[in-house]
Design a protein around this motif. Sequence first.
Motif, PDB file in Angstrom:
ATOM      1  N   VAL A   1       9.456  24.119 -44.133  1.00  0.00           N
ATOM      2  CA  VAL A   1       9.215  24.975 -42.070  1.00  0.00           C
ATOM      3  C   VAL A   1       7.018  24.987 -41.936  1.00  0.00           C
ATOM      4  N   SER A   2       7.452  24.667 -41.181  1.00  0.00           N
ATOM      5  CA  SER A   2       5.553  25.196 -40.645  1.00  0.00           C
ATOM      6  C   SER A   2       6.384  26.046 -38.898  1.00  0.00           C
ATOM      7  N   VAL A   3       4.849  27.330 -38.685  1.00  0.00           N
ATOM      8  CA  VAL A   3       4.759  27.489 -37.373  1.00  0.00           C
ATOM      9  C   VAL A   3       3.516  26.596 -36.578  1.00  0.00           C
ATOM     10  N   ASN A   4       4.623  26.683 -34.994  1.00  0.00           N
ATOM     11  CA  ASN A   4       3.173  26.052 -34.551  1.00  0.00           C
ATOM     12  C   ASN A   4       3.374  26.514 -33.108  1.00  0.00           C
ATOM     13  N   SER A   5       2.641  25.996 -32.143  1.00  0.00           N
ATOM     14  CA  SER A   5       2.560  26.600 -30.673  1.00  0.00           C
ATOM     15  C   SER A   5       3.613  25.704 -29.562  1.00  0.00           C
ATOM     16  N   ASP A   6       3.572  24.461 -29.670  1.00  0.00           N
ATOM     17  CA  ASP A   6       4.136  23.851 -28.658  1.00  0.00           C
ATOM     18  C   ASP A   6       3.236  23.456 -27.875  1.00  0.00           C
ATOM     19  N   ASP A   7       3.419  24.321 -27.014  1.00  0.00           N
ATOM     20  CA  ASP A   7       2.311  24.331 -25.389  1.00  0.00           C
ATOM     21  C   ASP A   7       2.193  25.947 -25.422  1.00  0.00           C
ATOM     22  N   PRO A   8       1.342  26.291 -25.749  1.00  0.00           N
ATOM     23  CA  PRO A   8       0.564  27.487 -25.903  1.00  0.00           C
ATOM     24  C   PRO A   8       0.269  28.235 -24.674  1.00  0.00           C
ATOM     25  N   ALA A   9       0.514  27.242 -23.329  1.00  0.00           N
ATOM     26  CA  ALA A   9       0.051  28.272 -21.921  1.00  0.00           C
ATOM     27  C   ALA A   9       0.956  28.207 -21.350  1.00  0.00           C
ATOM     28  N   TYR A  10       2.070  27.738 -21.645  1.00  0.00           N
ATOM     29  CA  TYR A  10       3.346  28.191 -21.407  1.00  0.00           C
ATOM     30  C   TYR A  10       4.116  29.032 -22.319  1.00  0.00           C
ATOM     31  N   PHE A  11       4.102  28.426 -22.883  1.00  0.00           N
ATOM     32  CA  PHE A  11       5.047  30.007 -24.501  1.00  0.00           C
ATOM     33  C   PHE A  11       4.646  30.880 -24.345  1.00  0.00           C
ATOM     34  N   LYS A  12       3.213  31.765 -23.927  1.00  0.00           N
ATOM     35  CA  LYS A  12       2.301  33.227 -23.923  1.00  0.00           C
ATOM     36  C   LYS A  12       2.420  32.927 -25.373  1.00  0.00           C
ATOM     37  N   GLY A  13       1.489  32.021 -26.153  1.00  0.00           N
ATOM     38  CA  GLY A  13       0.162  32.536 -27.116  1.00  0.00           C
ATOM     39  C   GLY A  13       0.576  30.997 -28.402  1.00  0.00           C
ATOM     40  N   TYR A  14      -0.562  31.105 -28.370  1.00  0.00           N
ATOM     41  CA  TYR A  14      -0.568  30.317 -29.419  1.00  0.00           C
ATOM     42  C   TYR A  14      -0.882  30.781 -31.124  1.00  0.00           C
ATOM     43  N   LEU A  15      -1.052  29.849 -31.648  1.00  0.00           N
ATOM     44  CA  LEU A  15      -0.647  30.182 -33.133  1.00  0.00           C
ATOM     45  C   LEU A  15      -0.881  31.358 -33.602  1.00  0.00           C
ATOM     46  N   ASN A  16      -1.955  31.494 -33.313  1.00  0.00           N
ATOM     47  CA  ASN A  16      -1.624  33.214 -33.945  1.00  0.00           C
ATOM     48  C   ASN A  16      -0.177  34.192 -33.731  1.00  0.00           C
ATOM     49  N   GLN A  17      -0.030  34.228 -32.356  1.00  0.00           N
ATOM     50  CA  GLN A  17       0.760  35.113 -31.623  1.00  0.00           C
ATOM     51  C   GLN A  17       1.838  34.477 -32.393  1.00  0.00           C
ATOM     52  N   ASN A  18       2.027  32.969 -32.327  1.00  0.00           N
ATOM     53  CA  ASN A  18       3.402  32.058 -32.939  1.00  0.00           C
ATOM     54  C   ASN A  18       3.429  33.519 -34.169  1.00  0.00           C
ATOM     55  N   PHE A  19       2.917  33.325 -35.007  1.00  0.00           N
ATOM     56  CA  PHE A  19       2.806  34.163 -36.826  1.00  0.00           C
ATOM     57  C   PHE A  19       3.161  35.239 -36.386  1.00  0.00           C
ATOM     58  N   ILE A  20       2.619  36.063 -34.859  1.00  0.00           N
ATOM     59  CA  ILE A  20       2.373  37.655 -35.081  1.00  0.00           C
ATOM     60  C   ILE A  20       3.825  38.208 -34.826  1.00  0.00           C
ATOM     61  N   ASN A  21       4.348  36.915 -33.814  1.00  0.00           N
ATOM     62  CA  ASN A  21       5.308  37.234 -33.163  1.00  0.00           C
ATOM     63  C   ASN A  21       6.806  37.474 -34.069  1.00  0.00           C
ATOM     64  N   ILE A  22       6.613  36.420 -35.188  1.00  0.00           N
ATOM     65  CA  ILE A  22       8.093  36.098 -36.320  1.00  0.00           C
ATOM     66  C   ILE A  22       7.797  37.808 -37.100  1.00  0.00           C
ATOM     67  N   CYS A  23       6.442  38.121 -37.372  1.00  0.00           N
ATOM     68  CA  CYS A  23       6.695  38.906 -38.813  1.00  0.00           C
ATOM     69  C   CYS A  23       6.715  40.192 -37.853  1.00  0.00           C
ATOM     70  N   GLU A  24       6.514  40.244 -36.954  1.00  0.00           N
ATOM     71  CA  GLU A  24       6.886  42.097 -35.987  1.00  0.00           C
ATOM     72  C   GLU A  24       8.211  42.219 -35.544  1.00  0.00           C
ATOM     73  N   ASN A  25       8.806  40.372 -35.551  1.00  0.00           N
ATOM     74  CA  ASN A  25      10.400  40.783 -36.124  1.00  0.00           C
ATOM     75  C   ASN A  25      11.465  40.481 -36.911  1.00  0.00           C
ATOM     76  N   LEU A  26      10.671  39.469 -37.928  1.00  0.00           N
ATOM     77  CA  LEU A  26      12.001  39.414 -38.923  1.00  0.00           C
ATOM     78  C   LEU A  26      10.964  39.496 -40.311  1.00  0.00           C
TER      79      LEU A  26
END
Length: 333
Positions: A270-295
């Motif tokens: 598995v890898s981490v990606n941002s999909d549609d970042p303008a609509y989904f509240k964040g680019y790649l680093n934010q996706n990483f940060i969100n999972i690291c803060e919650n998992l």
Amino acid sequence: MIELIKKLPKAELHLHIEGSLEPELMFKLAKKNQIDIPYKDIDDVRRAYNFTNLQTFLDIYYAGANVLITKDDFYELTWEYILKCVEDNVIHTEIFFDPQTHTARGVAFETVLSGIKEALSDANAQFGITSCIIMCFLRHLSQDDAFATLEEALPFKDDIIGVGLDSSEIGNPPSKFKDVFKKAKEEGFKLVAHAGEEADFSYIYEALDVLGISRIDHGVQSINSPELMQRLKEEQIPLTVCPNSNIELKVFDHYQEHNIKQLLDFGLNVSVNSDDPAYFKGYLNQNFINICENLPLTEKDVIKLVKNSFNSSFISEALKQAYLKRVDLAVAQ
């Protein structure tokens, strides 16, 4: 952990360029091209980014894409994403584009592709960022429509590395596009497909066995089939997971419920990606940060996720190794 995320060079394999259209650019292009959009101002647009499922997002996504008309528009759209890559230390990106979204409005295939391609070429010259372009078929349209798009793409085979499948998943299984994917493979395109995001894991089986794809986009529903999980592990088929997207589209209610850690722990690629970042509240680093803060992800997990993205990319083995060395160097520092 956040410092590690920022420091690591990364690849992104699941990014819809139309989904990086920020409200500011949407309004700027709407004004320039005299396109009516159903929003009063930027705040009005952001308020609309409150989705209940994939379809509620797609309705806004297609409305936003209407402002993209000229080659310069596609260049500017892509360049804005590239600047986010620089910010997030993304050194390789493989971007999707949806030609049917534009050709249906009378925008020429070549107009779309040339704007994207020039921006990516400039990104390489200016920042050293490497990239590939993947053309997606819209699954809510017919296979005949996809065939017509494939024909339009053939003169540009040198610029497009692969074909994918996106848009409304439920009710549009991969098998609907069996023949066009067969033809695309014969033409030398690499094959990927969105599967197992909202629809069940049977769509993942179809993408693998009917379409013959080499990479699954999303794939989070695989966890509901022990047999499929085992197969994905043994074959190391890449899953390009998009955490923010999964939360915003209600695939999971909370980041704490996201299964990326379980998939990783099981041994899936598995890898981490941002999909549609303008609509989904964040680019790649934010996706990483969100999972690291919650998992309960460890630094080792983050490094593994980053390395998986390079290993699953469509670049040469030599370039993969060079990029993986850069990851190791960043970790050592």
